[in-house]
Design a protein around this motif. Structure first.
Motif, PDB file in Angstrom:
ATOM      1  N   LYS A   1       1.100   6.646  14.078  1.00  0.00           N
ATOM      2  CA  LYS A   1       1.443   5.239  14.297  1.00  0.00           C
ATOM      3  C   LYS A   1       1.494   4.443  12.996  1.00  0.00           C
ATOM      4  O   LYS A   1       2.402   3.650  12.767  1.00  0.00           O
ATOM      5  N   LYS A   2       0.513   4.678  12.134  1.00  0.00           N
ATOM      6  CA  LYS A   2       0.448   3.960  10.863  1.00  0.00           C
ATOM      7  C   LYS A   2       1.713   4.200  10.040  1.00  0.00           C
ATOM      8  O   LYS A   2       2.281   3.269   9.468  1.00  0.00           O
ATOM      9  N   PHE A   3       2.169   5.434   9.977  1.00  0.00           N
ATOM     10  CA  PHE A   3       3.345   5.774   9.177  1.00  0.00           C
ATOM     11  C   PHE A   3       4.638   5.284   9.832  1.00  0.00           C
ATOM     12  O   PHE A   3       5.598   4.964   9.145  1.00  0.00           O
ATOM     13  N   ALA A   4       4.654   5.209  11.157  1.00  0.00           N
ATOM     14  CA  ALA A   4       5.830   4.696  11.860  1.00  0.00           C
ATOM     15  C   ALA A   4       6.071   3.231  11.508  1.00  0.00           C
ATOM     16  O   ALA A   4       7.206   2.754  11.529  1.00  0.00           O
ATOM     17  N   LYS A   5       5.019   2.517  11.144  1.00  0.00           N
ATOM     18  CA  LYS A   5       5.128   1.090  10.812  1.00  0.00           C
ATOM     19  C   LYS A   5       5.429   0.844   9.329  1.00  0.00           C
ATOM     20  O   LYS A   5       5.567  -0.300   8.919  1.00  0.00           O
ATOM     21  N   ALA A   6       5.526   1.890   8.539  1.00  0.00           N
ATOM     22  CA  ALA A   6       5.763   1.730   7.094  1.00  0.00           C
ATOM     23  C   ALA A   6       7.156   1.163   6.829  1.00  0.00           C
ATOM     24  O   ALA A   6       8.085   1.339   7.620  1.00  0.00           O
TER      25      ALA A   6
ATOM     26  N   LYS B   1       0.854  -1.185   0.000  1.00  0.00           N
ATOM     27  CA  LYS B   1       0.000   0.000   0.000  1.00  0.00           C
ATOM     28  C   LYS B   1       0.891   1.236   0.000  1.00  0.00           C
ATOM     29  O   LYS B   1       1.970   1.234   0.577  1.00  0.00           O
ATOM     30  N   TYR B   2       0.400   2.279  -0.658  1.00  0.00           N
ATOM     31  CA  TYR B   2       1.165   3.514  -0.796  1.00  0.00           C
ATOM     32  C   TYR B   2       0.368   4.712  -0.290  1.00  0.00           C
ATOM     33  O   TYR B   2      -0.851   4.748  -0.415  1.00  0.00           O
ATOM     34  N   ALA B   3       1.115   5.681   0.235  1.00  0.00           N
ATOM     35  CA  ALA B   3       0.571   6.990   0.578  1.00  0.00           C
ATOM     36  C   ALA B   3       1.588   8.014   0.079  1.00  0.00           C
ATOM     37  O   ALA B   3       2.748   7.680  -0.173  1.00  0.00           O
ATOM     38  N   VAL B   4       1.134   9.247  -0.076  1.00  0.00           N
ATOM     39  CA  VAL B   4       2.047  10.314  -0.490  1.00  0.00           C
ATOM     40  C   VAL B   4       1.749  11.542   0.358  1.00  0.00           C
ATOM     41  O   VAL B   4       0.601  11.810   0.701  1.00  0.00           O
ATOM     42  N   SER B   5       2.808  12.237   0.732  1.00  0.00           N
ATOM     43  CA  SER B   5       2.643  13.430   1.558  1.00  0.00           C
ATOM     44  C   SER B   5       3.690  14.465   1.158  1.00  0.00           C
ATOM     45  O   SER B   5       4.630  14.163   0.430  1.00  0.00           O
TER      46      SER B   5
ATOM     47  N   PHE C   1      10.494  16.628   8.911  1.00  0.00           N
ATOM     48  CA  PHE C   1       9.222  16.306   8.265  1.00  0.00           C
ATOM     49  C   PHE C   1       8.934  14.807   8.401  1.00  0.00           C
ATOM     50  O   PHE C   1       7.830  14.409   8.776  1.00  0.00           O
ATOM     51  N   ILE C   2       9.931  13.967   8.119  1.00  0.00           N
ATOM     52  CA  ILE C   2       9.768  12.507   8.225  1.00  0.00           C
ATOM     53  C   ILE C   2       9.477  12.122   9.674  1.00  0.00           C
ATOM     54  O   ILE C   2       8.609  11.291   9.947  1.00  0.00           O
ATOM     55  N   LYS C   3      10.186  12.744  10.596  1.00  0.00           N
ATOM     56  CA  LYS C   3       9.970  12.460  12.019  1.00  0.00           C
ATOM     57  C   LYS C   3       8.535  12.798  12.420  1.00  0.00           C
ATOM     58  O   LYS C   3       7.871  12.026  13.129  1.00  0.00           O
ATOM     59  N   GLU C   4       8.046  13.943  11.961  1.00  0.00           N
ATOM     60  CA  GLU C   4       6.668  14.350  12.257  1.00  0.00           C
ATOM     61  C   GLU C   4       5.668  13.373  11.625  1.00  0.00           C
ATOM     62  O   GLU C   4       4.678  12.985  12.246  1.00  0.00           O
TER      63      GLU C   4
ATOM     64  N   VAL D   1       6.943   9.541  -0.603  1.00  0.00           N
ATOM     65  CA  VAL D   1       6.103   8.405  -0.992  1.00  0.00           C
ATOM     66  C   VAL D   1       6.367   7.303   0.030  1.00  0.00           C
ATOM     67  O   VAL D   1       7.498   6.840   0.187  1.00  0.00           O
ATOM     68  N   THR D   2       5.321   6.914   0.742  1.00  0.00           N
ATOM     69  CA  THR D   2       5.419   5.908   1.796  1.00  0.00           C
ATOM     70  C   THR D   2       4.867   4.592   1.274  1.00  0.00           C
ATOM     71  O   THR D   2       3.825   4.572   0.610  1.00  0.00           O
ATOM     72  N   ARG D   3       5.581   3.509   1.587  1.00  0.00           N
ATOM     73  CA  ARG D   3       5.134   2.178   1.158  1.00  0.00           C
ATOM     74  C   ARG D   3       5.115   1.234   2.340  1.00  0.00           C
ATOM     75  O   ARG D   3       6.053   1.194   3.130  1.00  0.00           O
ATOM     76  N   TRP D   4       4.029   0.495   2.443  1.00  0.00           N
ATOM     77  CA  TRP D   4       3.923  -0.614   3.373  1.00  0.00           C
ATOM     78  C   TRP D   4       4.072  -1.875   2.532  1.00  0.00           C
ATOM     79  O   TRP D   4       3.210  -2.176   1.705  1.00  0.00           O
ATOM     80  N   TYR D   5       5.166  -2.600   2.708  1.00  0.00           N
ATOM     81  CA  TYR D   5       5.468  -3.779   1.894  1.00  0.00           C
ATOM     82  C   TYR D   5       4.442  -4.877   2.168  1.00  0.00           C
ATOM     83  O   TYR D   5       4.133  -5.192   3.315  1.00  0.00           O
TER      84      TYR D   5
END
Length: 118
Positions: free
Chosen positions: A39-44, A14-18, A31-34, A87-91
């Motif tokens: 929680k969801k993004f910390a697990k990406a 799954k992908y997200a973009v910010s 920015f990445i730290k924020e 671009v964030t990816r959850w493998y």
């Protein structure tokens, strides 16, 4: 910080973009730290990012080899400076091969469309 979640899903990944205003590497790290405070993004698995500064393009693949350069090229085409795109990816358990580059491009395009830049 503008976040578009669940923009792409393929074979379990799954992908997200910010993105948002950013002028240097220290601000990019902040920015990445924020972003990872969610929680969801910390697990990406990956947070690939890029930004164009007055000095040079900055990028980080975060293990997704080549993804940062894809984002850099799109920022250059748009002429969008001092603005980070992540671009964030959850493998999802299956390798996507070359499709992952298309997904990074599609995610960045969705973000730019949302900004009203295309």
């Amino acid at each position: 910080m503008r976040i578009l979640e669940n923009v792409i899903s393929d074979r379990g990944s799954k992908y997200a973009v910010s993105g948002g205003p950013c002028t240097c590497e220290d601000e990019a790290k902040a920015f990445i730290k924020e972003l990872c405070r969610k929680k969801k993004f910390a697990k990406a698995t990956h947070h690939s990012w890029a930004l164009l500064t007055a000095d040079a393009p900055l990028k980080n693949d975060d293990g997704e080899a080549g993804a940062g350069m894809v984002i850099v090229r799109m920022l250059e085409r748009e002429g969008l400076r001092d603005h980070i795109i992540v671009v964030t990816r959850w493998y999802g358990g299956k390798h996507l091969g070359g499709d992952r580059f298309r997904h990074v491009q599609d995610a960045v395009r969705l973000y730019l469309d949302d900004l009203g830049r295309s």
